[in-house]
Every structure is written in structure tokens, then in C-alpha cells.
Design a protein around this motif. Structure first.
Motif, PDB file in Angstrom:
ATOM      1  N   UNK A  67      29.932  32.793  29.174  1.00 51.57           N
ATOM      2  CA  UNK A  67      28.836  33.972  29.385  1.00 51.57           C
ATOM      3  C   UNK A  67      29.505  35.276  28.857  1.00 51.57           C
ATOM      4  N   UNK A  68      28.487  36.218  28.751  1.00 51.96           N
ATOM      5  CA  UNK A  68      28.617  37.639  28.197  1.00 51.96           C
ATOM      6  C   UNK A  68      28.179  38.514  29.371  1.00 51.96           C
ATOM      7  N   UNK A  69      29.302  39.246  29.621  1.00 57.08           N
ATOM      8  CA  UNK A  69      29.039  40.096  30.815  1.00 57.08           C
ATOM      9  C   UNK A  69      28.512  41.631  30.014  1.00 57.08           C
ATOM     10  N   UNK A  70      28.237  42.261  30.958  1.00 55.25           N
ATOM     11  CA  UNK A  70      27.183  43.625  30.466  1.00 55.25           C
ATOM     12  C   UNK A  70      28.170  44.408  29.480  1.00 55.25           C
ATOM     13  N   UNK A  87      38.798  31.549  35.912  1.00 56.51           N
ATOM     14  CA  UNK A  87      38.140  32.306  35.017  1.00 56.51           C
ATOM     15  C   UNK A  87      39.344  32.748  33.852  1.00 56.51           C
ATOM     16  N   UNK A  88      38.764  32.786  32.735  1.00 55.09           N
ATOM     17  CA  UNK A  88      39.475  33.151  31.493  1.00 55.09           C
ATOM     18  C   UNK A  88      38.804  34.237  30.987  1.00 55.09           C
ATOM     19  N   UNK A  89      39.427  35.507  31.056  1.00 55.85           N
ATOM     20  CA  UNK A  89      39.184  36.883  30.750  1.00 55.85           C
ATOM     21  C   UNK A  89      40.064  37.584  30.139  1.00 55.85           C
ATOM     22  N   UNK A 107      32.178  40.081  41.960  1.00 58.36           N
ATOM     23  CA  UNK A 107      32.364  41.480  41.590  1.00 58.36           C
ATOM     24  C   UNK A 107      32.515  41.519  39.900  1.00 58.36           C
ATOM     25  N   UNK A 108      33.314  40.593  39.365  1.00 58.00           N
ATOM     26  CA  UNK A 108      33.292  40.729  37.871  1.00 58.00           C
ATOM     27  C   UNK A 108      31.929  40.359  37.161  1.00 58.00           C
ATOM     28  N   UNK A 109      31.234  39.431  37.670  1.00 59.40           N
ATOM     29  CA  UNK A 109      30.146  38.966  36.955  1.00 59.40           C
ATOM     30  C   UNK A 109      29.061  39.830  37.180  1.00 59.40           C
TER      31      UNK A 109
END
Length: 481
Positions: A67-70, A87-89, A107-109
């Protein structure tokens, strides 16, 4: 936030689904082929606690969601089992234990640390086909996930009621315990009623009462014996002291005699009386001790017998235990009434503080009215259902459309607060009560007011969207198309 893809692996079967930034339609010609399962797996892959379906146990499924966050960053969520997610970030991997770390993950999403928002965000973005179209302002979203409008408004308005909420929770726990005590009392009354004219006290209770009486009697005898011993000792000391003083007593005829313990009137009789009483008390103590020993022996035999027949008299033992519990029903009722009044006062204060900042509520109200009018509901009082618990007046298509209007109003306020675009997931938006015309109006509102949101719809119907991403499920979810 945009969901780009979802990879599902169930045993030897696997399948990858791609999603577009705009409208996505999970479609099938028939029901019960996996549309709802796919919708739930999307949420499951995001860390939510989502129950599986009849055809698939989610805790046995591996999901990988891209997915792509804001801020435009792409992240990947791998959920290999029900209680952890990786989670891979930014090239770094982190593991979160669920549900303990759900706030850190979300919180990250969703770019917020506000627990009131995180707790209610699922009820805003997702509408489940089973209960979702009747969930207006509070209740179960899916599984153990709940939604509460007051909590959401506190999160949107930055209102901190934690101390009051903790106090309310504490009072509720106390009231629940008092209810348990009332249940014990009611159980006791049932046992007494079922026993008819039989004595309400059991054999064990009779023995316990008799034992308590004998112990009290023995304690009294021992105290009396100790008092007599002190008196005898004091009298002897007094008599010896008089003789040592060599006191002379003047008689009426002018003669003088020595005062001794033998010529002190009544001393000998008093001592003899005390000695006799001491013997009597000693006999009584021995008798009470023998009776106590007999009771102890009887109880030991009964306990041994009870052990032999414990399995046959489980209910009897339970009833005996229940009857031993002292319950002051008057005191319990008075205490419960007091705590309920106090809890009511706390809830009023929470409600007052929740509604003290009216800007969010006012904005929600206006949006609800706007959408209701478009959906053909011209009664503006329907917008007042924001805080109500009474939804009996709403049913069928009216309730369905009212829920839709409220959900859109929630999304708008939430996006305004978080400054992000949220995905909108709708499972079977047409349903049984909504006709094609109303369904088209609902879809028109989504196209017009939410053009930048990712919309994911699961339905057997196809809607008039411009080039939607069509995810076709023919016979079963894991079938390779």
C-alpha cells in the motif's frame, strides 16, 4: 492511503489481487463465492482483528498487502499468523505483536496517535454486509471491533475524558460485582424455596454453629477460671500481709487480740466458695472440650465421606457453599443504587464534555442533512440520530440510506482532522432494501464528493463508474482467473 495489491496464500493455493487508486469493484454473478472473504482479508492484512468466514480460517492464511501511505511512501504488510504482522518500510523490517501493538501499527497507516480515532476508524471506512448497514452511531462493526460516535467525536475534537472514562469503567465493574452478589442471593432463595419445609441450614452449618457456640462457652469458662485464680491469689496475699503487720484489734471490753487470717470474718468462707466454683468451672471446661473433640471427629468423618461421594453430590456441595455466603441484600441494593447514580452523573459529565466543542458536531449534522435530502429523506429530524440509541423508527431502505449518509459525514470529518484520504470499503451496498434508483444516487454521491478516495465495493451488481478496476470472482476466491 491506497491499497495497491493483496497476495493471499492458503495452504498450496495462492492468488494476487491488484487494486486501482480509484474505484474497485469486487464482482461475481452469484453470492457466496468469496467477495466478502476478500473484503475481510483486506482489513485482516492491515492488522485489524477480523473473523474468518465459513470457507477460510484467517489465522491459517498468509497475507501480504502492498500500500501507499499519504506521503507517497510504499510499505508492505506481511501477516503470517493471527498474532503478529511484519512491516517493510524504507528498507527496514519491524514486527508488531497483535493486538498489543495495533496502535503503533495504525499510527503509521493513518497518521495519528489518537486512540479514540484509531478505535473507531474501522467503523468509519468499512461497512459490513451483515450488520454494517444498520450501524448508525454505536455498536459492533465486525467481530469484536466496535464503533462509538461519542468516542469518535472526542478524538476529532481533542477532548480528553480519560479520567472520567476510567472512573465510569471502575464504577461499572463494582456494579457488575454487586449484580453477582444479587445473583447469589437469588440462588439462595431458590434453594430455600425448593427445600419446602425442610430446615434451611445444612448439617455442616449446624455443626459449624454448634462448634462456634461451644468455643465461645469454653472461652467464657476459661476467663472465669482465670478471674477466680487471681482472686484466690489476692486473698492469700492479703491474709499473709495482715499477719505480717502484727495488727492488734481493740475489743469492747478493753482487751487486745492479734488480727490473723483465722479470725477475719468471712475470709475462710469466701476462699472455700471460690475453690468450689473453680472445681465446677474445671469440670465444665472438660465437658466442653470433650464435646468439641466429638464435633471435630464427626466433621472429619463427614469430610472423608464427602470425598468419596464428591462426584455424586456436586450440586449439593455447590448449594451448601452458596448457602454459606452471607449476603446483606438490603445493603447490596442500596450500594448498587448509589453507584448507579454516581455512574449516571459521570456519564452526564462525559456527554457534556463530548458535546462542548460543537464545531465537529455542527459540521457532521449539516453534511448528514445534505446527503439525506439527496437520498430522498426530507425529514431533518433524522439528522438528530447522531447520539440516539433508539433506532426503532428507522427500518428498511430508510435505515440503509441514513447509515450511508452518516458514514459519509464521518469520513469527511475524519479526513479533515487527519489530512489524509481514507479508503472506503462497502460490502453489498445495494442490499435487499435499496432499489436500483437509490443505489445509483449513492454511487453518484461517491463519485462527486470522494473522487480522490480509493473505493472498494463488493457486489453482484455493477455500477456506473468510469473505468473501474473489475476484480471478477467466478466460482471461488482462490481460483486463478
Amino acid at each position: 492511503m491506497i491499497i495497491n495489491s493483496l497476495y493471499i496464500e492458503d495452504g498450496l493455493e495462492n492468488r494476487k489481487f491488484l487494486f486501482a487508486e480509484g474505484v474497485n469493484l469486487i464482482h461475481s454473478q452469484e453470492n457466496s463465492v468469496g467477495k466478502t472473504t476478500l473484503m475481510r482479508l483486506l482489513l485482516y492484512s492491515l492488522g485489524f482483528s477480523i473473523p474468518g468466514t465459513k470457507k477460510m480460517r484467517f489465522d491459517k492464511v498468509y497475507t501480504s498487502c502492498n500500500l501507499t501511505v499519504q506521503n507517497g511512501e510504499i510499505i508492505r504488510l506481511d501477516r503470517k499468523c493471527g498474532d503478529c504482522i511484519e512491516i517493510l518500510q524504507g528498507g527496514k523490517k519491524r514486527t508488531y505483536i497483535l493486538p498489543d501493538d495495533i496502535f503503533k501499527l495504525h499510527h503509521i497507516l493513518f497518521q495519528t496517535e489518537n486512540s479514540d480515532i484509531i478505535n473507531n476508524i474501522l467503523g468509519v471506512i468499512y461497512t459490513d454486509q451483515e450488520k454494517g448497514w444498520t450501524l448508525l452511531n454505536r455498536g459492533v462493526v465486525i467481530g469484536k471491533n466496535t464503533f462509538n460516535i461519542e468516542s469518535l467525536i472526542r478524538g476529532l475534537s481533542d477532548i480528553d475524558c480519560k479520567k472520567l472514562l476510567d472512573l465510569e469503567s471502575k464504577l461499572s465493574r463494582h456494579i457488575e460485582r454487586l449484580d453477582y452478589m444479587m445473583n447469589v442471593y437469588e440462588c439462595q432463595q431458590q434453594i430455600i424455596s425448593a427445600s419446602g419445609d425442610m430446615a434451611t441450614r445444612t448439617k455442616d452449618e449446624e455443626i459449624d454453629a454448634q462448634e462456634a457456640r461451644l468455643l465461645l462457652l469454653k472461652e467464657n469458662y476459661v476467663k472465669q477460671l482465670s478471674s477466680i485464680d487471681r482472686a484466690l491469689n489476692d486473698n492469700k496475699l492479703a491474709a499473709d500481709f495482715v499477719e505480717e503487720m502484727k495488727i492488734l484489734v481493740a475489743l469492747p471490753n478493753g482487751e487486745f487480740v492479734n488480727l490473723t487470717k483465722d479470725n477475719i470474718c468471712g475470709l475462710t468462707e469466701a476462699i472455700e466458695f471460690l475453690v468450689a466454683k473453680r472445681k465446677h468451672l474445671t469440670i465444665n471446661i472438660k465437658q466442653v472440650t470433650r464435646e468439641l473433640d466429638r464435633l471435630y471427629s464427626s466433621k472429619q468423618k463427614d469430610d472423608e465421606q464427602m470425598e468419596l461421594f464428591a462426584s455424586e453430590s456436586l450440586v449439593d456441595n455447590f448449594e451448601c457453599s452458596i448457602m454459606r455466603v452471607p449476603v446483606n441484600v438490603v445493603a447490596v441494593r442500596e450500594k448498587k443504587e448509589h453507584l448507579m447514580k454516581e455512574r449516571g452523573r459521570i456519564r452526564q459529565e462525559i456527554s457534556y464534555q463530548t458535546r462542548s466543542k460543537s464545531s465537529v458536531i455542527f459540521s457532521m449534522h449539516n453534511n448528514v442533512i445534505k446527503y439525506l435530502k439527496e437520498l430522498g429523506i426530507t425529514d431533518e429530524t433524522a439528522a438528530n440520530y447522531l447520539f440516539t440509541s433508539n433506532l426503532k423508527e428507522l427500518s428498511g431502505a430508510v435505515l440503509h440510506k441514513t447509515v450511508f449518509a452518516f458514514k459519509l459525514a464521518y469520513i469527511l470529518e475524519l479526513e479533515k482532522k487527519l489530512n489524509i484520504k481514507l479508503p472506503i470499503l462497502l460490502d453489498s451496498p445495494r442490499g435487499r432494501e435499496v432499489d436500483e434508483k437509490n443505489s445509483e444516487i449513492m454511487m453518484h454521491i461517491l463519485k462527486r464528493d470522494f473522487p480522490d478516495n480509493q473505493i472498494i465495493i463488493a457486489s453482484i451488481y455493477q455500477y456506473d463508474f468510469v473505468a473501474p478496476m473489475l476484480i471478477e470472482i467466478k466460482n471461488r476466491l482462490m481460483e486463478i482467473c
